[in-house]
Design a protein around this motif. Structure first.
Motif, mmCIF file in Angstrom:
data_model
loop_
_atom_site.group_PDB
_atom_site.id
_atom_site.type_symbol
_atom_site.label_atom_id
_atom_site.label_comp_id
_atom_site.label_asym_id
_atom_site.label_seq_id
_atom_site.Cartn_x
_atom_site.Cartn_y
_atom_site.Cartn_z
ATOM 1 N N LYS A 179 0.828 -1.206 0.000
ATOM 2 C CA LYS A 179 0.000 0.000 0.000
ATOM 3 C C LYS A 179 0.861 1.255 0.000
ATOM 4 C CE LYS A 179 -3.978 2.156 2.254
ATOM 5 N NZ LYS A 179 -3.431 3.527 2.142
ATOM 6 N N GLN A 180 1.914 1.267 0.809
ATOM 7 C CA GLN A 180 2.784 2.442 0.838
ATOM 8 C C GLN A 180 3.474 2.644 -0.505
ATOM 9 O OE1 GLN A 180 5.704 2.475 3.976
ATOM 10 N NE2 GLN A 180 6.839 4.186 3.098
ATOM 11 N N ALA A 181 3.901 1.551 -1.140
ATOM 12 C CA ALA A 181 4.569 1.657 -2.445
ATOM 13 C C ALA A 181 3.627 2.221 -3.497
ATOM 14 C CB ALA A 181 5.090 0.289 -2.871
ATOM 15 N N VAL A 182 2.370 1.766 -3.485
ATOM 16 C CA VAL A 182 1.390 2.282 -4.447
ATOM 17 C C VAL A 182 1.092 3.749 -4.172
ATOM 18 C CG1 VAL A 182 -1.000 2.092 -5.242
ATOM 19 C CG2 VAL A 182 0.378 0.021 -4.919
ATOM 20 N N ASP A 183 0.924 4.093 -2.900
ATOM 21 C CA ASP A 183 0.648 5.494 -2.541
ATOM 22 C C ASP A 183 1.789 6.403 -2.989
ATOM 23 O OD1 ASP A 183 -1.762 4.827 -1.429
ATOM 24 O OD2 ASP A 183 -1.037 4.813 0.646
ATOM 25 N N GLU A 184 3.025 5.954 -2.822
ATOM 26 C CA GLU A 184 4.176 6.765 -3.225
ATOM 27 C C GLU A 184 4.209 6.961 -4.738
ATOM 28 O OE1 GLU A 184 7.499 4.709 -1.615
ATOM 29 O OE2 GLU A 184 7.181 5.447 0.449
ATOM 30 N N THR A 185 3.824 5.918 -5.479
ATOM 31 C CA THR A 185 3.792 6.042 -6.939
ATOM 32 C C THR A 185 2.689 7.003 -7.378
ATOM 33 O OG1 THR A 185 4.628 3.785 -7.182
ATOM 34 C CG2 THR A 185 3.580 4.766 -9.115
ATOM 35 N N LEU A 186 1.545 6.948 -6.712
ATOM 36 C CA LEU A 186 0.458 7.887 -7.035
ATOM 37 C C LEU A 186 0.882 9.325 -6.761
ATOM 38 C CD1 LEU A 186 -2.643 5.939 -5.643
ATOM 39 C CD2 LEU A 186 -2.068 6.347 -8.039
ATOM 40 N N ASP A 187 1.594 9.519 -5.650
ATOM 41 C CA ASP A 187 2.096 10.863 -5.339
ATOM 42 C C ASP A 187 3.108 11.318 -6.380
ATOM 43 O OD1 ASP A 187 0.516 10.875 -3.092
ATOM 44 O OD2 ASP A 187 2.146 10.395 -1.693
ATOM 45 N N GLN A 188 3.951 10.398 -6.823
ATOM 46 C CA GLN A 188 4.949 10.737 -7.837
ATOM 47 C C GLN A 188 4.265 11.136 -9.148
ATOM 48 O OE1 GLN A 188 7.365 7.493 -9.240
ATOM 49 N NE2 GLN A 188 9.160 8.811 -9.538
ATOM 50 N N TRP A 189 3.260 10.389 -9.532
ATOM 51 C CA TRP A 189 2.495 10.711 -10.750
ATOM 52 C C TRP A 189 1.858 12.093 -10.619
ATOM 53 C CZ3 TRP A 189 -2.794 7.983 -11.819
ATOM 54 C CH2 TRP A 189 -3.373 8.506 -12.982
ATOM 55 N N ARG A 190 1.246 12.345 -9.464
ATOM 56 C CA ARG A 190 0.592 13.635 -9.218
ATOM 57 C C ARG A 190 1.587 14.792 -9.295
ATOM 58 N NH1 ARG A 190 -0.640 13.811 -3.376
ATOM 59 N NH2 ARG A 190 1.558 14.438 -3.380
ATOM 60 N N ASP A 191 2.753 14.633 -8.679
ATOM 61 C CA ASP A 191 3.696 15.737 -8.553
ATOM 62 C C ASP A 191 4.623 15.895 -9.759
ATOM 63 O OD1 ASP A 191 2.596 16.143 -6.055
ATOM 64 O OD2 ASP A 191 4.158 14.977 -5.016
ATOM 65 N N GLN A 192 4.961 14.770 -10.386
ATOM 66 C CA GLN A 192 5.970 14.818 -11.443
ATOM 67 C C GLN A 192 5.385 14.798 -12.854
ATOM 68 O OE1 GLN A 192 9.126 15.374 -10.747
ATOM 69 N NE2 GLN A 192 8.632 15.348 -8.554
ATOM 70 N N LEU A 193 4.152 14.318 -12.981
ATOM 71 C CA LEU A 193 3.523 14.223 -14.299
ATOM 72 C C LEU A 193 4.454 13.513 -15.281
ATOM 73 C CD1 LEU A 193 1.867 17.763 -14.325
ATOM 74 C CD2 LEU A 193 0.765 15.555 -13.886
ATOM 75 N N ILE A 194 4.679 14.071 -16.453
ATOM 76 C CA ILE A 194 5.458 13.376 -17.479
ATOM 77 C C ILE A 194 6.922 13.192 -17.083
ATOM 78 C CG2 ILE A 194 6.179 15.413 -18.803
ATOM 79 C CD1 ILE A 194 5.463 13.803 -21.337
ATOM 80 N N LYS A 195 7.404 14.003 -16.152
ATOM 81 C CA LYS A 195 8.790 13.852 -15.709
ATOM 82 C C LYS A 195 9.006 12.526 -14.975
ATOM 83 C CE LYS A 195 8.750 17.780 -13.508
ATOM 84 N NZ LYS A 195 9.201 18.909 -12.655
ATOM 85 N N GLY A 196 7.905 11.906 -14.547
ATOM 86 C CA GLY A 196 8.019 10.624 -13.847
ATOM 87 C C GLY A 196 8.662 9.529 -14.684
ATOM 88 N N TRP A 197 8.534 9.627 -16.022
ATOM 89 C CA TRP A 197 9.132 8.609 -16.887
ATOM 90 C C TRP A 197 10.623 8.446 -16.612
ATOM 91 C CZ3 TRP A 197 6.338 5.121 -18.955
ATOM 92 C CH2 TRP A 197 5.078 5.397 -19.457
ATOM 93 N N ASN A 198 11.286 9.551 -16.316
ATOM 94 C CA ASN A 198 12.728 9.516 -16.099
ATOM 95 C C ASN A 198 13.100 9.323 -14.626
ATOM 96 O OD1 ASN A 198 13.338 9.983 -18.857
ATOM 97 N ND2 ASN A 198 12.863 12.157 -18.566
ATOM 98 N N GLN A 199 12.132 8.963 -13.804
ATOM 99 C CA GLN A 199 12.388 8.747 -12.385
ATOM 100 C C GLN A 199 12.000 7.319 -11.978
ATOM 101 O OE1 GLN A 199 10.821 11.924 -9.975
ATOM 102 N NE2 GLN A 199 11.402 13.493 -11.453
ATOM 103 N N GLY A 200 12.362 6.386 -12.838
ATOM 104 C CA GLY A 200 12.175 4.980 -12.503
ATOM 105 C C GLY A 200 11.092 4.262 -13.257
#
Length: 231
Positions: free
Chosen positions: A46-67
């Protein structure tokens, strides 16, 4: 040696894996044995999924280059030791159906002289047979079924690829990967191993067994969760 409740409890206390149960979120009082369909949820999921959702929210397309972009290879490298592979030999992607289809296309694309038949296993998980039949329908290759319980060696003439499961999902029958792979290779064919019902539950050594192609999923004994990709 007589077995008693006390002796069983003592074996549990000595089990080096006993603590692993505490890593999973299981309802109180439930003994969950159904890992062949959907494994129990790890508490860290659950924590891993929540962190990914936060990353998507905050980083948008830049998330592609963050793992995200390198996730198939990065996760594949983590999975490799579980199935007896090396770094760079495993990719976590798509599902078993698509992965079998891609491997069939790759292997048959090598154009082995006089070999254009795909052999799949009667009584195996139905989807494996369906995808073999479907690939042959669109490619013009010949599809054959190995009768359930049949002698594999008697059905390899003219075969380019065999699709087999290490563990039969209904009977629990275990195939010897090393012996079977050598048999298929000695007949000039390749074998695609379906590890869906063994990866994470049994010791697997693909390289040690001479296997070149395998697929599997991560949502069963590997506890990847619903919608988790295959490899």
């Amino acid at each position: 040696m007589p077995v008693s409740l006390d002796s069983v409890r003592e074996r549990d206390r000595q089990d080096p894996l006993a603590d692993f149960k505490s890593h999973f979120a299981l309802p109180e009082g439930v003994l969950y044995l159904d890992g062949n369909s959907l494994g129990a949820q790890p508490k860290a999921a659950k924590q891993a999924v929540d962190e990914t959702l936060d990353q998507w929210r905050d980083q948008l397309i830049k998330g592609w280059n963050q793992g995200w972009f390198d996730a198939p290879e990065r996760l594949g490298n983590l999975l490799a030791p579980v199935i007896g592979a090396q770094r760079g030999e495993v990719s976590v992607t798509d599902n078993i159906t698509l992965n079998i289809f891609k491997l069939l296309g790759y292997i048959l694309g090598q154009g082995k002289e006089g070999r254009q038949a795909v052999l799949s296993e009667g009584g195996n998980f139905p989807t494996d047979g369906y995808i073999a039949q479907g690939y042959c329908r669109v490619s013009g290759a010949e599809h054959r079924f190995l009768p359930e319980g049949g002698n594999l060696a008697e059905h390899l003439d003219g075969v380019a690829v065999v699709v087999l499961s290490q563990v039969n999902y209904r009977t629990g029958k275990l195939r010897d990967i090393a012996t079977t792979t050598k048999l298929v290779h000695d007949h000039g064919a390749e074998v695609i191993w379906d590890l869906a019902h063994s990866a994470g539950a049994l010791p697997i050594d693909l390289n040690g067994c001479g296997a070149r192609y395998a697929v599997g999923c991560t949502y069963k004994y590997l506890n990847g969760g619903p919608g988790a990709p295959a490899f």
